[in-house]
Structures are given as structure tokens and as C-alpha cells.
Design a protein around this motif. Structure first.
Motif, PDB file in Angstrom:
ATOM      1  N   SER A 224      -2.040 -41.292 -31.108  1.00 15.90           N
ATOM      2  CA  SER A 224      -1.922 -42.823 -31.274  1.00 15.90           C
ATOM      3  C   SER A 224      -3.088 -43.463 -30.457  1.00 15.90           C
ATOM      4  O   SER A 224      -3.283 -44.577 -30.705  1.00 15.90           O
ATOM      5  CB  SER A 224      -0.717 -43.465 -31.056  1.00 15.90           C
ATOM      6  OG  SER A 224      -0.279 -43.061 -29.515  1.00 15.90           O
ATOM      7  N   SER A 225      -3.644 -42.657 -29.614  1.00 11.42           N
ATOM      8  CA  SER A 225      -4.859 -43.367 -28.925  1.00 11.42           C
ATOM      9  C   SER A 225      -5.792 -41.911 -28.199  1.00 11.42           C
ATOM     10  O   SER A 225      -5.116 -40.868 -28.442  1.00 11.42           O
ATOM     11  CB  SER A 225      -4.547 -43.934 -27.891  1.00 11.42           C
ATOM     12  OG  SER A 225      -3.553 -43.359 -26.855  1.00 11.42           O
TER      13      SER A 225
ATOM     14  N   TRP B  13      -7.134 -45.996 -34.360  1.00 12.14           N
ATOM     15  CA  TRP B  13      -7.083 -46.281 -33.096  1.00 12.14           C
ATOM     16  C   TRP B  13      -7.381 -47.817 -33.100  1.00 12.14           C
ATOM     17  O   TRP B  13      -8.266 -48.256 -33.742  1.00 12.14           O
ATOM     18  CB  TRP B  13      -7.718 -45.565 -32.096  1.00 12.14           C
ATOM     19  CG  TRP B  13      -7.505 -44.272 -32.092  1.00 12.14           C
ATOM     20  CD1 TRP B  13      -6.373 -43.725 -32.391  1.00 12.14           C
ATOM     21  CD2 TRP B  13      -8.137 -43.277 -31.532  1.00 12.14           C
ATOM     22  NE1 TRP B  13      -6.244 -42.202 -32.078  1.00 12.14           N
ATOM     23  CE2 TRP B  13      -7.297 -42.038 -31.554  1.00 12.14           C
ATOM     24  CE3 TRP B  13      -9.493 -42.888 -30.955  1.00 12.14           C
ATOM     25  CZ2 TRP B  13      -7.969 -40.756 -30.938  1.00 12.14           C
ATOM     26  CZ3 TRP B  13     -10.045 -41.718 -30.439  1.00 12.14           C
ATOM     27  CH2 TRP B  13      -8.981 -40.583 -30.650  1.00 12.14           C
ATOM     28  N   SER B  14      -6.926 -48.657 -31.973  1.00 10.26           N
ATOM     29  CA  SER B  14      -6.995 -50.044 -31.617  1.00 10.26           C
ATOM     30  C   SER B  14      -8.337 -50.024 -30.916  1.00 10.26           C
ATOM     31  O   SER B  14      -8.611 -49.366 -29.871  1.00 10.26           O
ATOM     32  CB  SER B  14      -5.905 -50.482 -30.767  1.00 10.26           C
ATOM     33  OG  SER B  14      -6.240 -51.488 -30.084  1.00 10.26           O
TER      34      SER B  14
ATOM     35  N   ASN C 215      -9.391 -34.969 -29.420  1.00  7.32           N
ATOM     36  CA  ASN C 215      -8.548 -35.515 -28.657  1.00  7.32           C
ATOM     37  C   ASN C 215      -7.372 -34.470 -28.404  1.00  7.32           C
ATOM     38  O   ASN C 215      -6.601 -34.296 -29.148  1.00  7.32           O
ATOM     39  CB  ASN C 215      -7.816 -36.875 -29.371  1.00  7.32           C
ATOM     40  CG  ASN C 215      -6.834 -37.642 -28.564  1.00  7.32           C
ATOM     41  OD1 ASN C 215      -7.028 -37.807 -27.383  1.00  7.32           O
ATOM     42  ND2 ASN C 215      -6.016 -38.049 -29.271  1.00  7.32           N
TER      43      ASN C 215
ATOM     44  N   MET D   4     -12.959 -45.833 -36.056  1.00  6.33           N
ATOM     45  CA  MET D   4     -11.892 -46.178 -35.526  1.00  6.33           C
ATOM     46  C   MET D   4     -10.595 -46.595 -36.212  1.00  6.33           C
ATOM     47  O   MET D   4      -9.423 -46.307 -35.985  1.00  6.33           O
ATOM     48  CB  MET D   4     -12.156 -47.201 -34.003  1.00  6.33           C
ATOM     49  CG  MET D   4     -13.130 -46.705 -32.965  1.00  6.33           C
ATOM     50  SD  MET D   4     -12.165 -45.715 -32.043  1.00  6.33           S
ATOM     51  CE  MET D   4     -11.216 -47.179 -30.989  1.00  6.33           C
TER      52      MET D   4
ATOM     53  N   HIS E  83      -9.043 -49.507 -26.426  1.00  8.80           N
ATOM     54  CA  HIS E  83      -9.934 -48.313 -26.079  1.00  8.80           C
ATOM     55  C   HIS E  83     -11.373 -48.984 -25.340  1.00  8.80           C
ATOM     56  O   HIS E  83     -12.253 -48.364 -25.021  1.00  8.80           O
ATOM     57  CB  HIS E  83     -10.206 -47.398 -27.265  1.00  8.80           C
ATOM     58  CG  HIS E  83      -9.280 -46.695 -27.702  1.00  8.80           C
ATOM     59  ND1 HIS E  83      -8.216 -47.134 -28.395  1.00  8.80           N
ATOM     60  CD2 HIS E  83      -8.967 -45.280 -27.399  1.00  8.80           C
ATOM     61  CE1 HIS E  83      -7.520 -46.049 -28.591  1.00  8.80           C
ATOM     62  NE2 HIS E  83      -7.814 -45.005 -27.843  1.00  8.80           N
TER      63      HIS E  83
END
Length: 497
Positions: free
Chosen positions: A416-417, A446-447, A411, A440, A451
């Protein structure tokens, strides 16, 4: 859902989070594309999957397999299976090579043209250990400061990277790990990172390993260089494209593997990676594909033209297997962006290679010619396209391998995402959805809901990707960058898969 878990005493933090989530919602809505058949939309296939683990919701039933409330794994797996498209007539499908007792009656399809999960199963069955012909090392280029663009905590990222690498691999394999840096890790910092793990050491990149080349005559970053990246980034590109082979050989290694500090190993590798390379005769391995673009430098065909000219001048017009993803395959003159699409590249934030092969004369002549051109600095010709071209132009395809067995994430951007990169579930995981939930929540924090629009079934592999992999096998040059055209994200990759 996470905001609901804040206590009343954290009202200021809640207000800030609401603002951030609002911005994220407006950002991700611009990225959503519902036109692709292979897109897995959690909202449509299994609305119950949008619930998150919440211990306070004791009234809801907890799924025994996943540990999450409101999850029906069996139904979701069924929905996923129905969403998988069979390889089409446009997608090259060949029988896999015969590799002993673990062979399966599989076929492969773009983008996994060099994958063979049966080989990874065989390696696990044999419990392949360290190579006998020479040792290998994992290198991680890290910073001990806040990221200049994303302001992320690089020290914390490196710790997380190492913790996952040890948990899923090095607690058992005990391979050397070398932290590369520019001199910003002092003795106390190094001791904290090592934390009793004797396999970890530090190496300062300096001298020719961290130099501009050519040293003069190519202008500088202020006046003449394409792209927005600074000189440090360009030195990094040159290190991984040109210098790593000499430097690691000088330290006594035969094999080298790269993990970035924002790369995360999310499931077990049940064999020694370097032993795998030796056992199967692999010279270069990678985990994901990235289709590169020529649009960052002034002439879109400039890089392709450089490769065509070199091939005619030094290789009698040989194209290796550069043309495999192109429409016309008559000669190296067909290596154009219009005919081949974006560069079929290896997403080399993870790669593993046989150093000796990259030090042979044919590779060194090509790399030297490219290095002397100055285009790494002037035109931002990066290590991804250089390594990818080197392998496809000069190395044999049968000695190149695409790993798909273990889960991996990379990433670039805010922690945060998924800002720019990929999270892909490996084939060793028998329950991919359960594993996706676990990593996840536990590893990435991560939400799931945030996503959902980035989730795909990519040739049978559960994949979270941004930019998306819609055209990973296209031989047409893309007219725009999927998921990024109106988002303000500047990226050199149209798709990752």
C-alpha cells in the motif's frame, strides 16, 4: 483523499481505512527529517501538488500536460531545479568517457559514478537489439502464496511485475523470462501466469541450487545464525551470490538479468538490455545503490576483515576499486568500516551480468572461498554485498555500468506504500514530475501526500526512497540507520539511492 471517494455503502471499509491511515500517519511522522538541503518537500515547493486526480471534482481546472487537477507543472519543475545542489568539492567529479555521437558534456557525481546516460541514448539511437554472441534471460524468484511477514499477495505481485515488464520492454524485445520457484507453482498456476506469453517458463530451484552449504558443521537457524531470516531466505542469498552462474550457463545463456517479484519497470527501455551489454562491453550493470552495514553480525568489521585477508592471501593485496569511496586508499588494509563507511553496494534486486565473466577462475575462487566459509548462512552475508564486492574487487570499473535512463521501483514490505525501497524516475523522461504522478497513480496506486517526506532530488534524479539517500556518498560509518531508528523497521541498509 482516497477515502472521500468511497461510497456510503462502504462505511465499514471506510472505518478500517481511517484506522490504517491514522497508523500510517503516526508511522511516517516518525520518519520525517527536514534537515537535509537536497530533500524535496512538496508541501513547501508546490502545495498544489498534493491534490489527487478526482473526476468528481469537475469544477477544478485540469492541467493538460499531467491530467491532474490543481497541478502547475511548470512552477514545480522550476522549484525542483532550484533545489538541485551542484556537485560539491567533496564529491568526485570526472569527465565521462567518449561514446560516439551521443556524448554530452556531462560530469558525474556520487552515487552515479558508473553512469553515462549518453551510452543509453546511443543505444536507443542505434536501436540495439539482441546480442549476437549469446542469448540472455530475465529471472524472477517468486512465491505462489501469501508472504509470511507482510501477508501480501505474491501471485498478484508477480502478475503486476510481468505486465509492466512486457508493457515497457518485452512486448518488443521478446527475451526469455524464467520464473524461479520452490515447487509451489503447479501446471495450472503456471499456465495462468504465462497467459499466452511464450517467452515465459518456470524453473524449480532444487538440489545444489537450493541447498545449505556447508551441509553440516555450521549449526542451524534455531541456535546459531545471525539475523531473523529463515533458511529459505539464506538459500535465496546463496542462489544469487553463488549458484546462478553455473545454473544459467547450463541452460545455454551468456547473460542473465534479475527482477524481483516486487520490482517494477515503470518506463520504456528503448534498447535490448543484453545487446547493450555486448555492444559496450559491460560485464555487470545495476540500477541503484544501497549502502550496506556490518551491524547485523556479531563483529561490525568481520566482513571487511574477511575480504582483507582474502586479498592478501590470494590477490597480492589488490583492492580493485573497493577503496574508491574510502577516505584513505593506500592498500587493502584501508578497507574498514571506519574508513570506508557502509559497503558501497549495488541494490541488486535488479542486476544484469555477463555469466562467462563470473565463471572465470578468479571470481570462482573468491566465491568458492566465501561459500565454503558458511557465512552466508551463519552471519547472513547476503548476495548484495557478495556481488558488490566481487565486482569491485575483481571486475574492471570501466566494464561496470549504472543505468539511470529508465524508471524503476522496488518495495520490500506492504504493497500500500513504499515500506522499504525506492522509486526513481529515469532520465529518458523529459517531464519527470508528470511521469512521477502517472506511475504513483496508475502503476503503484500510492498516495502523493503520504510519500511527500520521502521525495528527494538525488544528483539530479527525482527519487522516492526509504531509507533516504542523505549519506549515500559518505565515507563515514553511520551511527544509526536514517528513517528507521525509532520506526520498528529492521533493515540491513542505511540508505538507498
Amino acid at each position: 483523499e482516497r477515502i472521500k471517494l468511497f461510497t456510503q455503502s462502504n462505511r465499514d471499509a471506510m472505518a478500517l481505512s481511517l484506522l490504517v491511515f491514522g497508523l500510517l500517519a503516526s508511522h511516517t511522522s516518525a520518519l520525517t527529517d527536514t534537515t537535509v538541503e537536497q530533500r524535496i518537500d512538496i508541501n513547501e515547493t508546490a502545495p498544489s501538488l498534493l491534490s489527487v486526480r478526482a473526476e468528481s471534482q469537475s469544477s477544478e481546472s485540469i492541467d493538460e500536460q499531467s491530467g491532474y487537477s490543481g497541478v502547475d507543472l511548470q512552477n514545480f519543475l522550476s522549484a525542483l531545479k532550484q533545489s538541485v545542489s551542484e556537485p560539491s568539492a567533496e564529491c568526485k567529479t570526472d569527465p565521462l568517457p567518449n561514446f560516439g555521437n551521443a556524448r554530452q558534456g556531462e560530469s558525474y557525481c556520487c552515487p552515479h559514478v558508473n553512469s553515462n546516460f549518453a551510452m543509453e541514448q546511443e543505444a536507443a539511437r542505434l536501436n540495439i537489439g539482441k546480442p549476437k554472441s549469446g542469448k540472455g534471460a530475465i529471472v524472477i524468484l517468486a512465491q505462489n502464496k501469501k508472504h509470511k511477514v507482510y501477508y501480501r499477495d505474491c501471485h498478484a505481485m508477480l502478475k503486476k511485475n510481468l505486465d509492466l515488464l512486457y508493457k515497457n520492454y518485452n512486448d518488443k524485445q521478446k527475451d526469455d523470462i524464467i520464473i524461479l520457484h520452490e515447487g509451489d507453482f503447479g501446471p495450472e498456476d503456471q499456465e495462468k501466469i504465462i497467459n499466452g506469453r511464450k517467452e515465459v517458463s518456470f524453473m524449480t530451484l532444487e538440489g545444489e541450487n537450493w541447498a545449505q552449504h556447508p551441509a553440516s558443521g555450521i549449526g542451524d537457524n534455531d541456535c546459531c545464525w545471525a539475523g531473523v531470516e529463515g533458511i529459505g531466505y539464506r538459500k535465496m542469498m546463496r542462489w544469487y551470490a553463488i549458484r546462478i552462474w553455473h545454473a544459467m550457463k547450463a541452460k545455454g545463456y551468456k547473460y542473465v538479468a534479475r527482477f524481483d517479484d516486487d520490482s517494477y519497470l515503470l518506463s520504456e527501455i528503448p534498447y535490448n538490455m543484453f545487446g547493450f551489454m555486448e555492444h559496450f562491453g559491460v560485464n555487470y550493470g545495476y540500477r541503484n545503490i544501497a549502502r550496506e552495514t556490518g551491524l547485523i553480525w556479531p563483529r561490525p568489521d568481520q566482513y571487511n576483515a574477511f575480504i582483507r585477508d582474502y586479498s592478501q592471501m590470494k590477490l597480492n593485496g589488490s583492492a580493485g576499486w573497493l577503496l574508491d569511496t574510502c577516505e584513505q586508499k593506500t592498500s587493502v588494509l584501508d578497507f574498514t568500516r571506519e574508513n570506508c563507511g557502509e559497503q558501497y553496494g549495488f541494490y541488486n534486486n535488479f542486476f544484469i551480468a555477463n555469466i562467462d565473466r563470473f565463471l572465470e577462475d578468479d571470481v570462482q575462487d573468491f566465491l568458492g572461498h566465501l561459500d565454503d566459509s558458511g557465512n552466508i548462512f551463519v552471519n547472513r552475508w547476503n548476495d548484495l554485498i557478495i556481488q558488490s564486492t566481487t565486482v569491485q574487487l575483481l571486475l574492471k570499473k570501466e566494464n561496470t555500468f549504472h543505468f539511470t535512463g529508465w524508471s524503476y521501483a522496488h518495495n520490500s514490505g506492504f504493497n500500500s506504500s513504499l515500506h522499504y525501497g525506492i522509486l526513481q524516475v529515469g532520465k529518458f523522461n523529459e517531464n519527470p514530475v508528470k511521469h512521477y504522478y502517472e506511475v504513483m497513480d496508475r502503476d503503484m496506486d500510492w498516495s502523493i501526500e503520504e510519500h511527500a517526506h520521502m521525495l528527494y532530488m538525488n544528483n539530479g534524479i527525482l527519487t522516492l526512497s526509504n531509507p533516504g539517500p542523505e549519506k549515500c556518498c559518505s565515507s563515514k560509518a553511520s551511527g544509526f540507520w536514517p528513517h528507521t531508528a525509532n520506526s520498528g523497521i529492521m533493515t540491513p541498509n542505511p540508505m538507498i539511492c
